[in-house]
Design an enzyme around this catalytic site. Structure first.
Site, short mmCIF file in Angstrom:
data_model
loop_
_atom_site.label_atom_id
_atom_site.label_comp_id
_atom_site.label_asym_id
_atom_site.label_seq_id
_atom_site.Cartn_x
_atom_site.Cartn_y
_atom_site.Cartn_z
N TYR A 111 6.11 42.43 58.92
CA TYR A 111 4.88 42.78 59.65
C TYR A 111 5.21 43.15 61.10
O TYR A 111 5.38 42.30 61.96
CB TYR A 111 3.84 41.65 59.50
CG TYR A 111 3.23 41.76 58.14
CD1 TYR A 111 3.99 41.45 57.00
CD2 TYR A 111 1.96 42.27 57.95
CE1 TYR A 111 3.48 41.63 55.73
CE2 TYR A 111 1.44 42.45 56.68
CZ TYR A 111 2.20 42.13 55.59
OH TYR A 111 1.70 42.32 54.33
N LYS A 116 14.18 38.83 47.03
CA LYS A 116 14.97 40.02 46.67
C LYS A 116 16.38 39.84 47.26
O LYS A 116 16.92 40.72 47.94
CB LYS A 116 14.26 41.26 47.24
CG LYS A 116 14.83 42.58 46.77
CD LYS A 116 14.53 42.92 45.34
CE LYS A 116 15.18 44.23 44.95
NZ LYS A 116 15.15 44.48 43.49
N ASP A 134 10.80 42.06 41.85
CA ASP A 134 10.47 43.15 40.91
C ASP A 134 10.25 42.58 39.51
O ASP A 134 9.27 42.92 38.83
CB ASP A 134 11.53 44.26 40.92
CG ASP A 134 12.96 43.74 40.96
OD1 ASP A 134 13.15 42.54 41.24
OD2 ASP A 134 13.89 44.52 40.71
N ASP A 183 1.82 39.20 50.01
CA ASP A 183 0.60 40.00 50.16
C ASP A 183 0.37 40.84 48.90
O ASP A 183 -0.73 40.88 48.34
CB ASP A 183 0.77 40.91 51.39
CG ASP A 183 -0.53 41.60 51.77
OD1 ASP A 183 -1.61 41.08 51.40
OD2 ASP A 183 -0.48 42.65 52.43
N ASP A 210 -2.50 40.13 45.59
CA ASP A 210 -3.50 41.12 45.15
C ASP A 210 -3.42 41.28 43.63
O ASP A 210 -4.44 41.37 42.94
CB ASP A 210 -3.27 42.48 45.81
CG ASP A 210 -4.12 42.66 47.07
OD1 ASP A 210 -4.45 41.64 47.70
OD2 ASP A 210 -4.43 43.82 47.42
P1 ATP Z 1 -8.35 48.10 53.81
O1 ATP Z 1 -7.96 49.42 54.38
O2 ATP Z 1 -9.27 47.35 54.69
O3 ATP Z 1 -7.16 47.27 53.33
P2 ATP Z 1 -8.66 49.03 51.06
O4 ATP Z 1 -9.82 49.66 50.35
O5 ATP Z 1 -7.44 49.82 51.26
O6 ATP Z 1 -9.20 48.42 52.46
P3 ATP Z 1 -9.08 46.62 49.67
O7 ATP Z 1 -10.24 46.37 50.57
O8 ATP Z 1 -8.17 45.47 49.45
O9 ATP Z 1 -8.20 47.76 50.23
O10 ATP Z 1 -9.67 47.16 48.30
C1 ATP Z 1 -8.89 47.56 47.19
C2 ATP Z 1 -9.84 47.84 46.02
O11 ATP Z 1 -10.47 46.62 45.59
C3 ATP Z 1 -10.99 48.79 46.40
O12 ATP Z 1 -11.30 49.62 45.28
C4 ATP Z 1 -12.14 47.87 46.67
O13 ATP Z 1 -13.40 48.45 46.45
C5 ATP Z 1 -11.89 46.70 45.70
N1 ATP Z 1 -12.40 45.45 46.30
C6 ATP Z 1 -11.88 44.81 47.36
N2 ATP Z 1 -12.63 43.74 47.66
C7 ATP Z 1 -13.63 43.68 46.76
C8 ATP Z 1 -14.74 42.80 46.57
N3 ATP Z 1 -14.96 41.74 47.35
N4 ATP Z 1 -15.59 43.05 45.54
C9 ATP Z 1 -15.38 44.10 44.73
N5 ATP Z 1 -14.36 44.97 44.87
C10 ATP Z 1 -13.48 44.78 45.88
#
Ligand code: ATP
Length: 353
Positions: A130, A183, A216, A240, A244
């Protein structure tokens, strides 16, 4: 308990409002002495104060017993000189919130994408790749020529040791299994140090079974058989990404609760970002921030010996599960309710339990 509430950007204000509806319900049910202070970060702060985070907020956060931070835009905030500071980094670094605890589990009534599982990603939160937090001065990304860029990754033994201890302590409260994700076959020096430090700390916990998995391969294993894992400890960027994935495998990224914890302070913050694609539509799943707040209440309750706060955190958790089971949930987890109504249904369930 004094809590500083900062709604953030994108879906942040919607899911923060929903979280406050749920929080009020547990406050009433358990007679919690809550003192909520509200302020702004992100675009709202930029508009009002010319910066995405006012420096004085760090003092306010330190004086509080906990912070609830809504997701903030991280893509557009580029130039710290212009007051475009990443609020997430600002609080994590400023309060030394070194452990990012990200539980993921499947829920009754929600068909999991890879079967049932229950694990926690314990992610180092203060260094690694970061670039905005791993240097004392300047930034960990360097543009050498217009066409040559370098990113520096900082790994320190002290940070490895403390995140490893956080993971082992957590494992002792769970199934006593820790998986180190790394890694070290390529990043022999940095990840070699991380793995060594984790093994060194784990030696203090002979009851814990430890294994180590390459990051990986982990992507395949966690999809193939997530039940194999309980507590997973890893460095910042890997954690991170992995968390996800585990949140989505549990049903939705919108279930991704997360706590940033240090020795003295903690901050509830959803695992996901500000989701601009669905902002303002009342469809975002508020569970992520509600579950994060449940973790914050549990953290505070255990730290202060106040069992009612621990019980309140557990009640939020149970209410989310019951809501999903009853279909009183947002569309990403199979329901048909909006963000606000989902929270109101949750609050009703908590009050009548
Ligand atoms: P940022 O640029 O802030 O990281 P992002 O869109 O790139 O935003 P996320 O916000 O993590 O990344 O979203 C990834 C996907 O997951 C998107 O399609 C988003 O709509 C969906 N998503 C994220 N949070 C939620 C939530 N609380 N409820 C439903 N869908 C969500």
């Amino acid at each position: 308990m004094r809590i500083l509430v900062l709604p953030g950007d994108g879906i942040g204000p919607e899911i923060t409002d929903a979280t406050l509806v749920a929080l009020e319900a547990v406050r009433d049910r358990f007679s919690l002495p809550l003192d909520l202070r509200h302020d702004v970060v992100g675009y709202a702060s930029q508009k009002q104060h010319g910066t995405t985070v006012r420096p004085s907020l760090l003092d306010d956060a330190r004086k509080a017993d906990g912070v609830i931070l809504g997701p903030t835009d991280s893509l557009e905030f580029r130039d710290e000189g212009k007051g475009e500071i990443n609020p997430s980094k600002f609080f994590r670094k400023g309060m030394d919130l070194f452990a990012n605890i990200r539980p993921s589990r499947t829920y009754a009534g929600l068909p999991g994408k890879v079967g049932e599982f229950d694990l926690v990603v314990v992610r180092e939160n203060t260094e690694g790749f970061y670039a905005d937090r791993n240097m004392e001065a300047g930034n960990g990304e360097i543009l050498v020529t217009p066409d040559v860029a370098i990113s520096l990754r900082r790994i320190t033994r002290v940070c490895c040791l403390r995140i490893a201890r956080a993971a082992c302590e957590l494992a002792m409260q769970r199934s006593r299994r820790v998986t180190i994700v790394h890694k070290a076959n390529v990043l022999k020096v940095c990840d070699g140090m991380f793995v060594d430090a984790c093994r060194e700390v784990a030696a203090d916990y002979p009851e814990i079974t430890v294994d180590a998995v390459l990051v990986d391969a982990m992507m395949a294993y966690v999809v193939r058989d997530p039940r194999r894992f309980d507590v997973v400890v890893t460095t910042n960027m890997f954690g991170d990404i992995l968390s996800d994935l585990t949140a989505e495998l549990s049903g939705s990224l919108g279930l991704g609760g997360s706590l940033n914890a240090g020795a003295e302070h903690a901050m509830a913050q959803a695992a996901h970002g500000s989701a601009p694609d669905i902002a303002g539509q009342d469809v975002a799943n508020p569970s992520s921030l509600i579950l994060s707040t449940a973790l914050l209440l549990g953290w505070y309750g255990r730290r202060t010996g106040k069992d009612d706060f621990v019980a309140a955190g557990e009640a939020l958790d149970r209410a989310i599960e019951a809501g999903i089971s009853a279909g009183e949930a947002t569309r990403d987890v199979g329901g048909r309710l909006g963000t606000r109504v989902t929270a109101e249904a949750l609050a009703k369930r908590i009050r009548s339990a």
